[in-house]
Design an enzyme around this catalytic site. Sequence first.
Site, mmCIF file in Angstrom:
data_model
loop_
_atom_site.group_PDB
_atom_site.id
_atom_site.type_symbol
_atom_site.label_atom_id
_atom_site.label_comp_id
_atom_site.label_asym_id
_atom_site.label_seq_id
_atom_site.Cartn_x
_atom_site.Cartn_y
_atom_site.Cartn_z
ATOM 1 N N LYS A 202 -3.113 -13.915 13.003
ATOM 2 C CA LYS A 202 -2.274 -14.820 12.247
ATOM 3 C C LYS A 202 -2.569 -16.402 12.472
ATOM 4 O O LYS A 202 -2.410 -16.965 11.577
ATOM 5 C CB LYS A 202 -0.838 -14.493 13.127
ATOM 6 N N PHE B 273 3.825 -11.187 2.947
ATOM 7 C CA PHE B 273 4.087 -10.400 4.242
ATOM 8 C C PHE B 273 3.594 -9.357 4.460
ATOM 9 O O PHE B 273 3.837 -8.544 5.185
ATOM 10 C CB PHE B 273 5.943 -10.073 4.023
ATOM 11 N N SER C 293 11.277 -12.998 15.920
ATOM 12 C CA SER C 293 11.809 -11.480 15.762
ATOM 13 C C SER C 293 12.828 -11.485 14.599
ATOM 14 O O SER C 293 13.817 -11.691 14.976
ATOM 15 C CB SER C 293 12.364 -11.140 17.279
ATOM 16 N N SER C 294 12.303 -10.949 13.631
ATOM 17 C CA SER C 294 13.201 -10.653 12.494
ATOM 18 C C SER C 294 13.839 -9.461 12.292
ATOM 19 O O SER C 294 13.015 -8.483 11.774
ATOM 20 C CB SER C 294 12.588 -11.401 11.207
ATOM 21 N N ASN D 21 5.038 -15.387 15.907
ATOM 22 C CA ASN D 21 4.965 -16.002 17.479
ATOM 23 C C ASN D 21 3.873 -15.422 18.103
ATOM 24 O O ASN D 21 3.296 -16.451 19.209
ATOM 25 C CB ASN D 21 6.052 -15.845 18.053
ATOM 26 N N ARG E 295 14.808 -11.513 25.192
ATOM 27 C CA ARG E 295 13.922 -12.199 24.727
ATOM 28 C C ARG E 295 14.245 -12.814 23.229
ATOM 29 O O ARG E 295 14.231 -13.986 22.994
ATOM 30 C CB ARG E 295 12.381 -11.543 24.657
ATOM 31 N N ILE F 45 0.766 -1.132 -0.051
ATOM 32 C CA ILE F 45 0.032 -0.140 -0.125
ATOM 33 C C ILE F 45 0.821 1.123 0.143
ATOM 34 O O ILE F 45 0.534 2.396 -0.393
ATOM 35 C CB ILE F 45 -0.919 -0.098 1.098
ATOM 36 N N TYR G 244 -3.912 -8.973 16.654
ATOM 37 C CA TYR G 244 -2.838 -8.878 15.878
ATOM 38 C C TYR G 244 -2.529 -10.723 15.415
ATOM 39 O O TYR G 244 -2.688 -11.158 14.662
ATOM 40 C CB TYR G 244 -1.673 -8.609 15.926
ATOM 41 N N SER H 292 1.155 -5.631 11.194
ATOM 42 C CA SER H 292 2.428 -6.469 11.403
ATOM 43 C C SER H 292 2.682 -6.249 13.144
ATOM 44 O O SER H 292 3.773 -6.952 13.407
ATOM 45 C CB SER H 292 3.714 -6.164 10.826
HETATM 46 C C1 15L Z 1 5.978 -9.685 15.423
HETATM 47 O O1 15L Z 1 5.063 -10.488 15.065
HETATM 48 C C2 15L Z 1 6.063 -8.329 15.006
HETATM 49 O O2 15L Z 1 5.880 -8.148 13.545
HETATM 50 C C3 15L Z 1 7.673 -7.846 15.273
HETATM 51 O O3 15L Z 1 7.451 -6.427 15.036
HETATM 52 C C4 15L Z 1 7.943 -8.170 16.447
HETATM 53 O O4 15L Z 1 7.048 -7.582 17.472
HETATM 54 C C5 15L Z 1 7.922 -9.696 16.743
HETATM 55 O O5 15L Z 1 6.543 -10.210 16.513
HETATM 56 C C6 15L Z 1 8.604 -10.101 18.231
HETATM 57 O O6 15L Z 1 7.713 -10.758 18.777
HETATM 58 O O7 15L Z 1 9.487 -9.833 18.648
#
Ligand code: 15L
Length: 279
Positions: free
Chosen positions: A145, A73, A170-171, A113, A179, A36, A141, A77
Amino acid sequence: MPAAKPVLVTGASGNLGSMLARELTARGYRLRLTDIKPFPGDLPEGAEFTTADLGDAVAMQHLADGCGAILHFGGISVDRPFEEVLDPNIRGIYHIYEAARREGARVLFASSNHAIGFHERPGPGEPKLDADCAFRPDSFYGLSKAYAELMGRLYWDKHGVENLNVRIGSSFPEPVDARMLSTWLSYADLAQLCAAFIEAPRIGHAVVWGASDNPATFWGQDQRERIGWAPQDTAEDFRGQMEGKVSGDPVTERYQGGAYCASAYSRESPSPRDPFALD
Ligand code: 15L
């Protein structure tokens, strides 16, 4: 061996989408990018970009025309209110799967996660969480998922649309707190996972933990053998800098989803351990 058909990447202007656009074109894949928002920086050679909304079913179908795979993706998020999550993540995943079904394309879904965030973190010597565990979303959120993973289950069972659901930890370029010694997924490992997904002969419906080779992981068995993926990086290289970086919040530190679990938490903190944790 780069796929003959183009690959559609949604969320291509985000941190992960734009990184994948560069990494996968460098490996020879032809990409059709969409978001977007405009693509940040120069468009890599081998990629084309179309601005589109996941809520637009016709646009998604058009974008998927002739594609062999979709790397999804796009969408919200992070932890946001229900109304903000609804269109991009709930309607959006339906549009993606409908486009995949009509096109005969496979789908990699960037799950999180946070679909299972209310599982407690395993203590030393305790069993790790397997990918066939119950969903325990920690936010609207995370719930979106879980819904999208089940959409993949439905489209495989009913229509034979192959899909890989990557529960990303966590990417980020590097871990930023303690964590992430458990949850970090390096960009290189994510790019390799996407390439392995595109190339895998057969996937069916599968779930994979999206984390690097972290000895402190929360997670155990999954179905990564379907794509032959083995992460090469490890958060352990950052242990010295990250070890003390904890929140001090008991809910955040107890559960795998961390701060997403503590956000708007209105229940008395379970103590010392949640007796229903294994329900
Ligand atoms: C996620 O799903 C998020 O997109 C990212 O920003 C982080 O918050 C990640 O999880 C996380 O759990 O570290």
